[in-house]
Design a protein around this motif. Structure first.
Motif, PDB file in Angstrom:
ATOM      1  N   HIS A  76       0.843  -1.191   0.000  1.00  0.00           N
ATOM      2  CA  HIS A  76       0.000   0.000   0.000  1.00  0.00           C
ATOM      3  C   HIS A  76       0.878   1.240   0.000  1.00  0.00           C
ATOM      4  O   HIS A  76       1.699   1.429   0.893  1.00  0.00           O
ATOM      5  CB  HIS A  76      -0.944  -0.031   1.197  1.00  0.00           C
ATOM      6  CG  HIS A  76      -1.705  -1.314   1.241  1.00  0.00           C
ATOM      7  ND1 HIS A  76      -2.786  -1.558   0.436  1.00  0.00           N
ATOM      8  CD2 HIS A  76      -1.482  -2.452   1.931  1.00  0.00           C
ATOM      9  CE1 HIS A  76      -3.210  -2.795   0.645  1.00  0.00           C
ATOM     10  NE2 HIS A  76      -2.431  -3.351   1.544  1.00  0.00           N
ATOM     11  N   VAL A  77       0.688   2.070  -1.014  1.00  0.00           N
ATOM     12  CA  VAL A  77       1.474   3.285  -1.191  1.00  0.00           C
ATOM     13  C   VAL A  77       0.504   4.460  -1.210  1.00  0.00           C
ATOM     14  O   VAL A  77      -0.463   4.455  -1.979  1.00  0.00           O
ATOM     15  CB  VAL A  77       2.278   3.241  -2.509  1.00  0.00           C
ATOM     16  CG1 VAL A  77       3.079   4.507  -2.695  1.00  0.00           C
ATOM     17  CG2 VAL A  77       3.180   2.014  -2.551  1.00  0.00           C
ATOM     18  N   ALA A  81      -0.757   9.189   3.905  1.00  0.00           N
ATOM     19  CA  ALA A  81      -0.774   8.273   5.049  1.00  0.00           C
ATOM     20  C   ALA A  81      -1.479   6.955   4.741  1.00  0.00           C
ATOM     21  O   ALA A  81      -2.361   6.892   3.897  1.00  0.00           O
ATOM     22  CB  ALA A  81      -1.456   8.938   6.237  1.00  0.00           C
ATOM     23  N   ASN A  82      -1.070   5.923   5.479  1.00  0.00           N
ATOM     24  CA  ASN A  82      -1.755   4.636   5.512  1.00  0.00           C
ATOM     25  C   ASN A  82      -2.165   4.384   6.959  1.00  0.00           C
ATOM     26  O   ASN A  82      -1.353   4.537   7.863  1.00  0.00           O
ATOM     27  CB  ASN A  82      -0.819   3.500   5.073  1.00  0.00           C
ATOM     28  CG  ASN A  82      -0.500   3.558   3.600  1.00  0.00           C
ATOM     29  OD1 ASN A  82      -1.373   3.479   2.765  1.00  0.00           O
ATOM     30  ND2 ASN A  82       0.778   3.704   3.281  1.00  0.00           N
ATOM     31  N   ALA A  93       4.373   5.637   2.766  1.00  0.00           N
ATOM     32  CA  ALA A  93       3.660   6.909   2.703  1.00  0.00           C
ATOM     33  C   ALA A  93       4.634   8.057   2.906  1.00  0.00           C
ATOM     34  O   ALA A  93       5.655   7.901   3.582  1.00  0.00           O
ATOM     35  CB  ALA A  93       2.563   6.956   3.759  1.00  0.00           C
ATOM     36  N   ALA A  94       4.315   9.217   2.350  1.00  0.00           N
ATOM     37  CA  ALA A  94       5.192  10.377   2.513  1.00  0.00           C
ATOM     38  C   ALA A  94       5.162  10.896   3.947  1.00  0.00           C
ATOM     39  O   ALA A  94       6.205  11.166   4.528  1.00  0.00           O
ATOM     40  CB  ALA A  94       4.783  11.478   1.547  1.00  0.00           C
ATOM     41  N   ILE A  95       3.989  11.012   4.553  1.00  0.00           N
ATOM     42  CA  ILE A  95       3.879  11.603   5.885  1.00  0.00           C
ATOM     43  C   ILE A  95       3.915  10.538   6.983  1.00  0.00           C
ATOM     44  O   ILE A  95       4.746  10.607   7.880  1.00  0.00           O
ATOM     45  CB  ILE A  95       2.576  12.423   6.025  1.00  0.00           C
ATOM     46  CG1 ILE A  95       2.497  13.489   4.935  1.00  0.00           C
ATOM     47  CG2 ILE A  95       2.487  13.043   7.417  1.00  0.00           C
ATOM     48  CD1 ILE A  95       3.532  14.571   5.018  1.00  0.00           C
ATOM     49  N   VAL A 107       7.418   2.238   5.839  1.00  0.00           N
ATOM     50  CA  VAL A 107       8.383   3.230   5.385  1.00  0.00           C
ATOM     51  C   VAL A 107       7.653   4.564   5.254  1.00  0.00           C
ATOM     52  O   VAL A 107       6.678   4.664   4.500  1.00  0.00           O
ATOM     53  CB  VAL A 107       9.013   2.848   4.025  1.00  0.00           C
ATOM     54  CG1 VAL A 107       9.986   3.921   3.567  1.00  0.00           C
ATOM     55  CG2 VAL A 107       9.689   1.494   4.093  1.00  0.00           C
ATOM     56  N   SER A 108       8.117   5.566   6.011  1.00  0.00           N
ATOM     57  CA  SER A 108       7.506   6.882   5.981  1.00  0.00           C
ATOM     58  C   SER A 108       8.309   7.840   6.850  1.00  0.00           C
ATOM     59  O   SER A 108       9.226   7.428   7.551  1.00  0.00           O
ATOM     60  CB  SER A 108       6.067   6.803   6.495  1.00  0.00           C
ATOM     61  OG  SER A 108       5.437   8.055   6.356  1.00  0.00           O
ATOM     62  N   PHE A 109       7.958   9.126   6.828  1.00  0.00           N
ATOM     63  CA  PHE A 109       8.610  10.053   7.755  1.00  0.00           C
ATOM     64  C   PHE A 109       8.295   9.660   9.196  1.00  0.00           C
ATOM     65  O   PHE A 109       9.158   9.663  10.054  1.00  0.00           O
ATOM     66  CB  PHE A 109       8.163  11.498   7.514  1.00  0.00           C
ATOM     67  CG  PHE A 109       8.811  12.134   6.323  1.00  0.00           C
ATOM     68  CD1 PHE A 109      10.186  12.248   6.238  1.00  0.00           C
ATOM     69  CD2 PHE A 109       8.043  12.624   5.287  1.00  0.00           C
ATOM     70  CE1 PHE A 109      10.793  12.834   5.135  1.00  0.00           C
ATOM     71  CE2 PHE A 109       8.629  13.213   4.176  1.00  0.00           C
ATOM     72  CZ  PHE A 109      10.009  13.313   4.108  1.00  0.00           C
TER      73      PHE A 109
END
Length: 151
Positions: A76-77, A81-82, A93-95, A107-109
């Motif tokens: 899931h990308v 957010a996920n 996710a980016a955030i 994997v994310s910030f």
């Protein structure tokens, strides 16, 4: 084009997982949308949309904003957010990524899981119960808080 896509980022609180009795949509195969779904019962296969809210998601989903699922299995990308109550697989996710109970790779910030089995990679990683590894600028689990690497 779904007009909700334009105002979706302005919603002050994330849309929650739909209740089982309100979830009416079942997808087995491919779901592609310029908007998304807020009443998914189960999505099995591949989903590409702006946002995704379902009771169960199995397979691959790519979302511009976010993915919120009660049970989340697969890859899931999301651009932002996920979120899941229970998940297994890979979430990117980016955030941020958040899960009550997750097994796999986040994997994310910012990654957070109450119970985590696997690997968290991000600037900040947090888990109350961790069986695995955290890689990031700041990592916190039920045992210790450490920079760079925690287990």
């Amino acid at each position: 084009m779904n007009p909700l896509v334009l105002i979706y980022p302005l919603i002050p609180r994330g849309i929650e997982v739909p209740a089982e009795e309100e979830a009416t949509v079942v997808v087995n195969g491919i779901h592609v949308s310029t908007g998304g779904m807020t009443d998914g019962n189960s999505v099995n296969g591949i989903g590409v949309s702006a946002y995704h809210h379902a009771v169960k998601t199995n397979g691959i989903s790519a979302n511009f904003y976010n993915n919120t699922s009660g049970t989340l299995n697969g890859i899931h990308v999301s651009g932002f957010a996920n979120n899941s109550e229970k998940g297994a697989g890979i979430t990117i996710a980016a955030i941020g990524n958040y899960s009550e109970n997750f097994s796999g790779l986040q994997v994310s910030f910012f990654n957070e899981a109450k119970s985590m089995k696997g690997i968290q990679i991000g600037l900040s990683n947090k888990s109350e119960r961790l069986k695995g590894l955290q890689l990031g600028l700041w990592n916190k689990n039920g045992k210790r808080s450490l920079p760079i690497i925690n287990f």
